[in-house]
Motif scaffolding. Structure first.
Motif, PDB file in Angstrom:
ATOM      1  N   PRO A   1       5.471   2.578  -2.332  1.00  0.00           N
ATOM      2  CA  PRO A   1       4.829   1.455  -1.821  1.00  0.00           C
ATOM      3  C   PRO A   1       5.609   0.896  -0.603  1.00  0.00           C
ATOM      4  O   PRO A   1       6.669   0.930  -0.376  1.00  0.00           O
ATOM      5  CB  PRO A   1       5.468   0.251  -3.046  1.00  0.00           C
ATOM      6  N   THR A   2       4.820   0.515   0.645  1.00  0.00           N
ATOM      7  CA  THR A   2       5.081   0.176   1.688  1.00  0.00           C
ATOM      8  C   THR A   2       5.806  -1.493   1.654  1.00  0.00           C
ATOM      9  O   THR A   2       5.615  -2.112   0.667  1.00  0.00           O
ATOM     10  CB  THR A   2       4.158   0.250   2.840  1.00  0.00           C
TER      11      THR A   2
ATOM     12  N   ASN B   1       0.745  -1.169  -0.014  1.00  0.00           N
ATOM     13  CA  ASN B   1      -0.087  -0.061  -0.044  1.00  0.00           C
ATOM     14  C   ASN B   1       0.926   1.446  -0.043  1.00  0.00           C
ATOM     15  O   ASN B   1       1.925   1.265   0.687  1.00  0.00           O
ATOM     16  CB  ASN B   1      -0.822  -0.181   1.246  1.00  0.00           C
ATOM     17  N   PRO B   2       0.448   2.234  -0.802  1.00  0.00           N
ATOM     18  CA  PRO B   2       1.452   3.446  -0.764  1.00  0.00           C
ATOM     19  C   PRO B   2       1.489   4.030   0.655  1.00  0.00           C
ATOM     20  O   PRO B   2       0.590   4.230   1.183  1.00  0.00           O
ATOM     21  CB  PRO B   2       0.489   4.326  -1.776  1.00  0.00           C
ATOM     22  N   CYS B   3       2.655   4.680   1.046  1.00  0.00           N
ATOM     23  CA  CYS B   3       3.157   5.210   2.420  1.00  0.00           C
ATOM     24  C   CYS B   3       1.950   6.492   2.401  1.00  0.00           C
ATOM     25  O   CYS B   3       1.962   7.196   1.359  1.00  0.00           O
ATOM     26  CB  CYS B   3       4.473   5.517   2.619  1.00  0.00           C
ATOM     27  N   LYS B   4       1.430   6.760   3.477  1.00  0.00           N
ATOM     28  CA  LYS B   4       0.564   7.999   3.546  1.00  0.00           C
ATOM     29  C   LYS B   4       1.223   9.210   3.308  1.00  0.00           C
ATOM     30  O   LYS B   4       0.868  10.355   3.262  1.00  0.00           O
ATOM     31  CB  LYS B   4      -0.283   7.843   4.979  1.00  0.00           C
TER      32      LYS B   4
ATOM     33  N   GLN C   1       3.260  -3.689   8.435  1.00  0.00           N
ATOM     34  CA  GLN C   1       3.748  -2.914   7.241  1.00  0.00           C
ATOM     35  C   GLN C   1       4.679  -1.771   7.579  1.00  0.00           C
ATOM     36  O   GLN C   1       4.348  -1.169   8.545  1.00  0.00           O
ATOM     37  CB  GLN C   1       2.447  -2.372   6.694  1.00  0.00           C
TER      38      GLN C   1
ATOM     39  N   SER D   1       4.010   8.177  -0.117  1.00  0.00           N
ATOM     40  CA  SER D   1       3.268   7.542  -1.422  1.00  0.00           C
ATOM     41  C   SER D   1       4.273   6.553  -2.153  1.00  0.00           C
ATOM     42  O   SER D   1       3.833   6.012  -2.954  1.00  0.00           O
ATOM     43  CB  SER D   1       2.870   8.672  -2.421  1.00  0.00           C
TER      44      SER D   1
ATOM     45  N   CYS E   1       7.198   1.568   5.894  1.00  0.00           N
ATOM     46  CA  CYS E   1       7.858   2.572   4.826  1.00  0.00           C
ATOM     47  C   CYS E   1       9.318   2.341   5.121  1.00  0.00           C
ATOM     48  O   CYS E   1       9.709   3.298   6.057  1.00  0.00           O
ATOM     49  CB  CYS E   1       7.010   3.674   4.818  1.00  0.00           C
TER      50      CYS E   1
ATOM     51  N   PRO F   1      -1.204  -2.430   9.748  1.00  0.00           N
ATOM     52  CA  PRO F   1      -0.747  -1.350   9.222  1.00  0.00           C
ATOM     53  C   PRO F   1       0.258  -0.874  10.524  1.00  0.00           C
ATOM     54  O   PRO F   1       0.382  -1.012  11.495  1.00  0.00           O
ATOM     55  CB  PRO F   1      -1.951  -0.532   9.366  1.00  0.00           C
TER      56      PRO F   1
END
Length: 286
Positions: free
Chosen positions: A16-17, A8-11, A45, A14, A47, A283
């Motif tokens: 990918p994690t 999922n993109p890192c918040k 997850q 952005s 980053c 997460p």
């Protein structure tokens, strides 16, 4: 085996994690207090860019993680495109190197024997081989590998003469012409074979201590994670592939023994094997 996963993109940035097993991440001083025992079998997850400081242990060892492309990496990789593989399991050289470091960290006093201390006992046995030295080595190997039940079974099957049985097998294994012969089970035709009660996993642990440059461990983690059968033929195939891989590394300055190379591989593979297959990625808490 490690597979690509849709990170999922890192918040925050952005990208990918990645994901890391909770048991491995628990070694991070930053994250240790945030993790529960149940997380040991979960993917967490992360980053690598935003949470870089989380991906080191307390001694500065970079913690390997599974990147979005399925390759085991670390945050200090300098050549991300240089990917190694054993049995299609992919990782970078720094990930393997730090896997070796994590596998051979000194344990707290009074817990289990250290790798160095068991190797020392094995060298003592080789200098002065005897039934008593063989028995002492077997005790240490079983405690080192968490094999209390294995040791109990050996003592039950070979009550009163465990040292003699182990000594006879160790001498035959060291003189064996092949890996399969060294770890073949005892039989009427092969009385000096692997003693009853000692399987491939702990048999290979003994061999690894006796000659770390010739032998390595094949246990249930590597068997499940890489696909090598826990029998003499599977062990022989694993050793052939591992030696070929180790020789390639050694030609470019790799300084670890064959057995220590395997220990690093074990640390990487364990993340995948010890995660429950249907466990969702947790997460990041950062």
């Amino acid at each position: 085996m490690t597979a690509d996963h849709p990170g999922n993109p890192c918040k925050q940035c952005s990208i990918p994690t990645s994901r890391i097993n909770g048991r491995t991440l628990r070694q991070s001083p930053v994250r240790r207090g945030l993790l529960k025992k149940a997380d040991d079998k979960s993917w967490i997850q992360v980053c690598p860019a935003c949470e870089r400081r989380d991906l080191f242990d307390g001694r500065g060892v970079a913690l390997p993680y599974c990147a979005a492309d399925g390759v085991m990496r670390t945050v200090i990789d300098t050549e991300p495109e240089n990917v190694l593989a054993v049995a299609d399991f992919r990782f970078t050289r720094p990930a393997l190197d730090y896997g070796v470091a994590l596998a051979n960290l000194t344990q707290p006093a009074g817990t289990v024997p250290t790798t160095d201390s068991v190797e020392h006992l094995a060298r003592h046995y080789l200098v002065a081989p005897s039934a008593s030295a063989a028995a002492a080595l077997t005790e240490a190997v079983c405690h080192w590998g968490g094999g209390g039940r294995v040791l109990g079974n050996l003592k039950r099957h070979h009550a009163g003469h465990l040292g003699d049985v182990m000594h006879r097998w160790m001498q035959a294994a060291l003189a064996a012409a092949s890996d399969g012969e060294a770890i073949a089970q005892a039989s009427p035709q092969r009385p000096a074979g692997l003693p009853h009660g000692l399987g491939i996993s702990f048999g290979s642990k003994h061999l690894r201590m006796l000659d770390p440059d010739r032998f390595a461990v094949l246990d249930s983690v590597l068997s499940e994670g890489l696909g090598y059968a826990l029998n003499p033929k599977g062990y022989a195939l694993f050793m052939r592939h591992l030696r070929d891989f180790h020789q390639q590394l050694s030609a470019s300055g790799w300084g670890h023994s064959l057995a220590r190379t395997e220990s690093g591989l074990f640390v990487l593979v364990r993340q995948n094997v010890r995660v429950e297959s249907d466990q969702p990625v947790t997460p990041s808490e950062a």
